[in-house]
Design an enzyme around this catalytic site. Structure first.
Site, PDB file in Angstrom:
ATOM      1  N   CYS A  35       1.002  -1.176  -0.145  1.00 21.01           N
ATOM      2  CA  CYS A  35      -0.167  -0.034   0.055  1.00 21.01           C
ATOM      3  C   CYS A  35       0.945   1.077  -0.134  1.00 21.01           C
ATOM      4  O   CYS A  35       0.565   2.077   0.527  1.00 21.01           O
ATOM      5  CB  CYS A  35      -0.899   0.076   1.278  1.00 21.01           C
ATOM      6  SG  CYS A  35      -0.444  -0.424   2.779  1.00 21.01           S
ATOM      7  N   GLY A  36       1.962   1.237  -0.882  1.00 22.75           N
ATOM      8  CA  GLY A  36       3.008   2.349  -0.867  1.00 22.75           C
ATOM      9  C   GLY A  36       3.383   2.641   0.357  1.00 22.75           C
ATOM     10  O   GLY A  36       3.729   1.992   1.133  1.00 22.75           O
TER      11      GLY A  36
END
Lengths: 295, 135
Positions: A88-89
């Site tokens: 998720c980055g």
């Protein structure tokens, strides 16, 4: 130049990756919508609670509630909200950066596996860890809040703070620190609830007069005593939902970037493959032609 | 004249409608509210909340919270609330059994956890009572 077979193999694998990231993006998008809806669904509750507290606040002298007592801060109690899964980055690492900057002594309760791993790895004081389910239920979060409140009342920690990735919009999630306990005053609590409900900070005069005749059962002080823990639970629940919305939107954006990169790479690889194929064909024709001349 | 009843939990707005009368379970006993009631703020206990509209009574299971009467508005702030038709009897029975087993098995668990389990048992019991009343 790589052989055509190697390039073909790479194209296949990039295509697979693109398919997976595309699917994950879609899943995250639908989960994000749900999480955002859940965050909004909490509004009527916040509004109502603000109204009730407003009715009590005027009737009770700033109560002798332990939540409101000022005390010397020796150990901070921090509830850290992260995600269970990665991909998720920079979402989790941004939040954990904030934790790294905390130099004063602190004890932690963590929601989500990523945070637990970090706290364990950096040898910080972990009081308890909780899983971060995809569907955040009030009952789950209540357990966390009550655990931390207990530590606060027993003097294990002197504050209860929350660190979570606050949802600003789909692209921006800002790691935020907020103090839950001790509370500064009942008035601040009301203002906070009203802003959560999307209302202005102060109530109207007409509402005030109605509140003055309010009858309390059993009495105002005990209602206040019972409502404040509920406020803490609700507050943490709201932040947990917010963190969920952040997680899903961060994942959606990360997956979209991955998908776009895969598409770009695929274009480049296809070009290279075609060149290699063409070179092979040209080579073969040359060889045949050369053989004919020789005959 | 009718009352407006609103029941909200942290997760959603469970009930919102105009009604004739409502009976709320509170820590000091059941409180029946008719139009024209004086402003009141009281603590809600787990129990069945009875709503009457046009002579038809519907029931909801609620657990811990607060109720406020202000003019013709009755607002209930509950931790859990579920309407009769949404109660899944089999699921509740299973949850109840699980919680009771846990209570029995665990002697020295955290008092907080013990209390949560007990609350779950009570809330499940209320849900069953509401569901089975019709039979």
């Amino acid at each position: 130049m790589a052989s055509t077979r190697d390039i073909r193999r790479r194209i296949k694998s990039v295509k697979n990756t693109r398919q997976i990231t595309k699917a994950m993006e879609l899943v995250a998008a639908s989960k994000m919508k749900k999480a955002q809806a859940a965050a909004l669904a909490g509004r009527p509750y916040a509004e109502l609670m603000a109204k009730m507290l407003g009715a009590i606040a005027d009737r009770v002298e700033e109560a002798q509630h332990p939540f409101l007592a000022k005390r010397e801060i020796r150990t901070r109690g921090i509830i850290l909200i992260t995600s269970d899964k990665g991909l998720c980055g920079p979402l989790n690492s941004n939040v954990l950066k904030v934790v790294t900057d905390i130099k004063s002594p602190a004890k932690y309760a963590v929601i989500g596996r990523k945070g637990t791993q970090f706290i364990a790895r950096t040898h910080r004081d972990l009081l308890a860890d909780f899983p971060a389910n995809d569907r955040t239920s009030f009952a789950d979060i209540k357990v966390v809040a009550e655990f931390m409140v207990k530590q606060f009342l027993e003097g294990v920690v002197d504050t209860v703070e929350v660190i979570w990735p606050r949802f600003r919009n789909t692209l921006v999630q800002a790691p935020t620190v907020m103090t839950l306990l001790p509370l500064t005053s009942v008035k601040d609590v009301i203002a906070d609830l009203r802003s959560d409900a999307g209302l202005e900070a102060t109530t109207t005069a007409a509402a005030k007069t109605a509140q003055n005749q309010m009858l309390f059962e059993p009495d105002a002080a005990s209602v206040l005593e019972a409502i404040l823990p509920l406020y803490i639970n609700r507050e943490l629940f709201q932040h947990a939902i917010d963190a969920k919305a952040s997680e899903h939107s961060a994942r959606m954006v990360a997956m979209k970037t991955a998908k776009d990169n895969a598409t770009k790479l695929l274009g480049e690889l296809t070009l290279e493959y075609n060149k290699a194929r063409q070179a092979g064909i040209t080579q073969e024709i040359l060889e045949i032609a050369a053989a004919q001349f020789a005959a | 004249m009718a009352l407006t009843l609103e029941i909200v939990t942290p997760e959603a707005r469970v009930f919102s409608d105009t009604i004739d009368t409502v009976v709320i379970p509170t820590t000091t006993g059941e409180v029946g509210i008719l139009p024209g009631h004086i402003p009141l703020l009281t603590q809600v206990e787990h129990g069945e909340l009875r709503v009457t509209k046009n002579g038809v009574t519907t029931m909801l299971a609620v657990s811990g919270g607060f109720a406020q009467v202000e003019g013709d508005r009755v607002s209930v702030l509950a931790e859990n609330a579920i309407t009769e038709e949404k109660i899944d009897e089999n699921a509740v029975v299973a949850a109840l059994k699980r919680a009771e087993d846990e209570l029995k098995a665990a002697k020295d668990i955290d008092p907080q956890q013990y209390e949560n389990l007990q609350n779950l048992v009570r809330y499940s019991g209320v849900q069953l009572a509401v569901k089975r009343r019709r039979r």
